[in-house]
Write an enzyme that holds these catalytic residues in place. Structure first.
Site, PDB file in Angstrom:
ATOM      1  NE  ARG A   1      -3.373   2.515   2.445  1.00 22.11           N
ATOM      2  CZ  ARG A   1      -3.379   3.369   3.461  1.00 22.11           C
ATOM      3  NH1 ARG A   1      -2.912   3.022   4.637  1.00 22.11           N
ATOM      4  NH2 ARG A   1      -3.883   4.572   3.324  1.00 22.11           N
TER       5      ARG A   1
ATOM      6  CG  HIS B   1      -1.437   8.907   3.488  1.00 21.71           C
ATOM      7  ND1 HIS B   1      -1.590   7.553   3.673  1.00 21.71           N
ATOM      8  CD2 HIS B   1      -1.123   9.402   4.708  1.00 21.71           C
ATOM      9  CE1 HIS B   1      -1.374   7.243   4.950  1.00 21.71           C
ATOM     10  NE2 HIS B   1      -1.076   8.363   5.594  1.00 21.71           N
TER      11      HIS B   1
ATOM     12  CD  GLU C   1      -5.589   7.506   9.751  1.00 24.61           C
ATOM     13  OE1 GLU C   1      -5.190   8.573  10.243  1.00 24.61           O
ATOM     14  OE2 GLU C   1      -5.199   6.394  10.143  1.00 24.61           O
TER      15      GLU C   1
ATOM     16  CG  ASN D   1      -5.545   3.269   8.271  1.00 25.97           C
ATOM     17  OD1 ASN D   1      -5.579   2.381   7.425  1.00 25.97           O
ATOM     18  ND2 ASN D   1      -5.264   4.522   7.967  1.00 25.97           N
TER      19      ASN D   1
ATOM     20  CE1 TYR E   1      -0.605   2.298  13.487  1.00 27.93           C
ATOM     21  CE2 TYR E   1      -2.582   3.264  12.518  1.00 27.93           C
ATOM     22  CZ  TYR E   1      -1.245   2.882  12.416  1.00 27.93           C
ATOM     23  OH  TYR E   1      -0.570   3.084  11.243  1.00 27.93           O
TER      24      TYR E   1
ATOM     25  CD  GLU F   1      -1.953   3.775   8.053  1.00 29.25           C
ATOM     26  OE1 GLU F   1      -1.747   4.117   9.234  1.00 29.25           O
ATOM     27  OE2 GLU F   1      -2.074   4.588   7.123  1.00 29.25           O
TER      28      GLU F   1
HETATM   29  C1  PNW Z   1      -2.000   6.962  10.706  1.00 29.45           C
HETATM   30  N1  PNW Z   1      -4.801   8.085  16.423  1.00 29.45           N
HETATM   31  O1  PNW Z   1      -2.316   8.070  11.468  1.00 29.45           O
HETATM   32  C2  PNW Z   1      -1.560   7.495   9.354  1.00 29.45           C
HETATM   33  O2  PNW Z   1      -2.367   7.043   8.294  1.00 29.45           O
HETATM   34  C3  PNW Z   1      -0.117   7.275   9.046  1.00 29.45           C
HETATM   35  O3  PNW Z   1       0.293   8.177   8.044  1.00 29.45           O
HETATM   36  C4  PNW Z   1       0.682   7.417  10.324  1.00 29.45           C
HETATM   37  O4  PNW Z   1       2.060   7.432  10.099  1.00 29.45           O
HETATM   38  C5  PNW Z   1       0.290   6.269  11.223  1.00 29.45           C
HETATM   39  O5  PNW Z   1      -1.107   6.190  11.415  1.00 29.45           O
HETATM   40  C6  PNW Z   1       0.969   6.311  12.578  1.00 29.45           C
HETATM   41  O6  PNW Z   1       0.620   7.474  13.254  1.00 29.45           O
HETATM   42  C7  PNW Z   1      -2.915   8.001  12.708  1.00 29.45           C
HETATM   43  O7  PNW Z   1      -4.614   9.071  17.181  1.00 29.45           O
HETATM   44  C8  PNW Z   1      -2.668   9.031  13.586  1.00 29.45           C
HETATM   45  O8  PNW Z   1      -5.559   7.146  16.776  1.00 29.45           O
HETATM   46  C9  PNW Z   1      -3.289   9.056  14.818  1.00 29.45           C
HETATM   47  C10 PNW Z   1      -4.176   8.048  15.167  1.00 29.45           C
HETATM   48  C11 PNW Z   1      -4.426   7.021  14.299  1.00 29.45           C
HETATM   49  C12 PNW Z   1      -3.774   6.998  13.062  1.00 29.45           C
END
Ligand code: PNW
Length: 482
Positions: A109, A153, A199, A328, A330, A388
């Site tokens: 990606r 992006h 996002e 994405n 996390y 992601e």
């Molecule tokens: C993503 N949160 O951003 C982005 O798509 C990427 O470009 C970035 O490098 C990656 O995650 C890591 O940060 C996020 O606060 C930023 O939950 C913040 C959050 C989630 C995703």
């Protein structure tokens, strides 16, 4: 595998006298069938984004994006870092594709930098900018790696910000559709899987909302932000139409969204129900209009006179069915059922809640089980990709030149275990893109936060696969976890 094959594998490992003991162990372990297997054809991949890796900020006709401008304002990015050079991927993509091939990924990606293709956002295209992506795509195909392309992006051409206020203008949504049409016309012979936008929340709330920490970094009133969200959604919908109208051959169109996850603190029917309601509420600004074709009353009433102006036709465009939804993932937010008008409460995180390096990166592997599972239930999503997942960690290189990032391996192993749990229950996740292939420009955190499974020395541009790269390689080889 029968006994003879097993012996064969064992003898190959033993015969490879040059291997380090640890690698022998990995090689023979890979021969064992994975008890936590993924379905055949599951797409294992990695992810990057243009501004975070490419560098070459002013080469071959590229003009600045809002991130070039923003990162050069003192105090906006940690240590004054910028994406001027980043991973120099623009010049080193061949070596990086070779590293991906060695890793064994089936998918990659990446994103296209709009200001390379249309340096001022619209008008005359810049063929030299497009050529870079043709070269990259040819390299990927030669390595049998399927490209998954994101069109936006966050690197909006600065000219559109200057001329019309960037995403605050409806004209930017129209310009985005033209850019998408042009990419589909010229790259659909090399790309099948498209994602419009990465996002919404990050670049709209983060770029134009309260306390903006992302480009362009301009605070706006609540009404303006609400309207900006709507134009971003419209840009997505118009781009979906444009890609489908202009692609030659098969095109599959989706998005990569930062769905704000909810999960039940306790797995019981009432708390699971609470999490379903919470998921919808948490994502009322973007997912509800996109998947349901309407803004929820709760959202509009909450905004009152600041609510966005929109037409029924725009909502129809925004909610066109997608071929797949990229998410994405996390972290997540635990909720529990409550006897209140919402039907749930968010549980505040205790001070000792575990996290990785980023302040927002709370460790909870069940995020990747519950978010897709609830999306399937709440919105009936039938095809998803984890576009992601990964973490930043305090990576250091030891005297032997290794990066033994066991914290990242711990994170990945447990998230993947939960993903496998969901997939085995029928949650329709078809692939996984690890963020990130390389350490890179982590937006306002600059180069200080490393998300890669490959260590990058930003002074020399030397790449060193971390231990997590080896871990991921075994997952891919086994198509599952041990
Ligand atoms: C993503 N949160 O951003 C982005 O798509 C990427 O470009 C970035 O490098 C990656 O995650 C890591 O940060 C996020 O606060 C930023 O939950 C913040 C959050 C989630 C995703």
């Amino acid at each position: 595998m029968d006994r003879r094959d097993f012996l064969k594998t064992g003898s190959v490992a033993a015969a490879a006298g040059a291997l380090m003991p640890a690698e022998v162990a990995v090689a023979s372990a890979v021969a064992a069938p994975a008890p936590h297997a993924f379905p055949k054809g599951f797409v294992w991949g990695t992810a990057t984004a243009a501004y975070q890796v490419e560098g070459a900020w002013n080469e071959d006709g590229r003009l600045p994006s809002v991130w070039d401008t923003f990162s050069k304002i003192p105090g906006k990015v940690r240590n004054g870092d910028t994406g001027d050079v980043a991973d120099d991927f623009y010049h080193r993509y061949k070596g990086d594709v070779a590293l991906m091939k060695q890793l064994g990924v089936k998918g990659f990606r990446f994103s296209i930098a709009w200001p390379r293709v249309f340096p001022t956002g619209g008008g005359a295209p810049n063929p030299k900018g497009l050529d870079f992506y043709k070269r990259l795509l040819d390299e990927l195909h030669a390595a049998a790696i399927e490209p998954y392309c994101t069109l936006f992006h966050w690197d909006l051409p600065q000219a559109l910000e200057d001329k019309q206020g960037g995403w605050r203008s409806r004209d930017t949504a129209l310009a985005f559709a033209d850019y998408a049409a042009y990419c589909a016309t010229n790259l659909s012979d090399r790309i099948t899987n498209w994602m419009t936008i990465n996002e919404f929340r990050s670049y709209i709330e983060g770029g134009y909302g309260n306390e903006p920490h992302h480009a362009p970094g301009i605070h706006n009133s609540r009404a303006v932000v609400a309207q900006t969200r709507h134009y971003a959604l419209l840009a997505h919908g118009l781009a979906v139409q444009a890609i489908r109208a202009h692609a030659k051959g098969k095109a599959r169109v989706g998005i990569a969204e930062d769905v704000h996850g909810a999960m039940p603190a306790i797995e019981s029917a009432e708390h699971i129900r609470a999490a379903e309601i919470a998921l919808r509420d948490f994502n009322e600004m973007y997912e509800v209009p996109m998947f349901e074709g309407k803004y929820p009353e709760r959202y509009l009433n909450g905004l009152g006179a600041d609510a966005p102006k929109f037409t029924a036709e725009e909502l129809r465009i925004i909610s066109a069915p997608l071929d797949f939804v990229g998410v994405n993932i996390y972290t997540t937010q635990e909720v529990m059922a409550a006897d209140n008008p919402d039907g749930y409460v968010r549980i505040p995180r205790p001070a000792t809640y575990p996290r990785l390096m980023a302040d927002w990166l709370f460790y909870n592997p069940q995020a990747i089980y519950w978010t897709p599972k609830l999306m399937q239930k709440v919105w009936g999503i039938r095809e998803m990709y984890i576009t992601e997942n990964g973490c930043s960690a305090a990576d250091t290189m030891n005297a032997a030149g290794q990066v033994l990032d066991t914290d990242r391996i711990n994170y990945l192993r447990n998230y993947l275990t939960q993903l496998q749990r969901g997939v085995s229950e029928g949650v329709p996740v078809k692939g996984y893109f690890l963020w990130s292939m390389l350490d890179n420009f982590e937006w306002a955190k600059g180069y200080a936060e490393r998300f890669g499974i490959t260590y990058v020395d930003f002074k020399t541009q030397k790449r060193t696969p971390k231990l997590s790269y080896e871990f991921y390689k075994t997952v891919i080889q086994r198509n599952g976890l041990a």
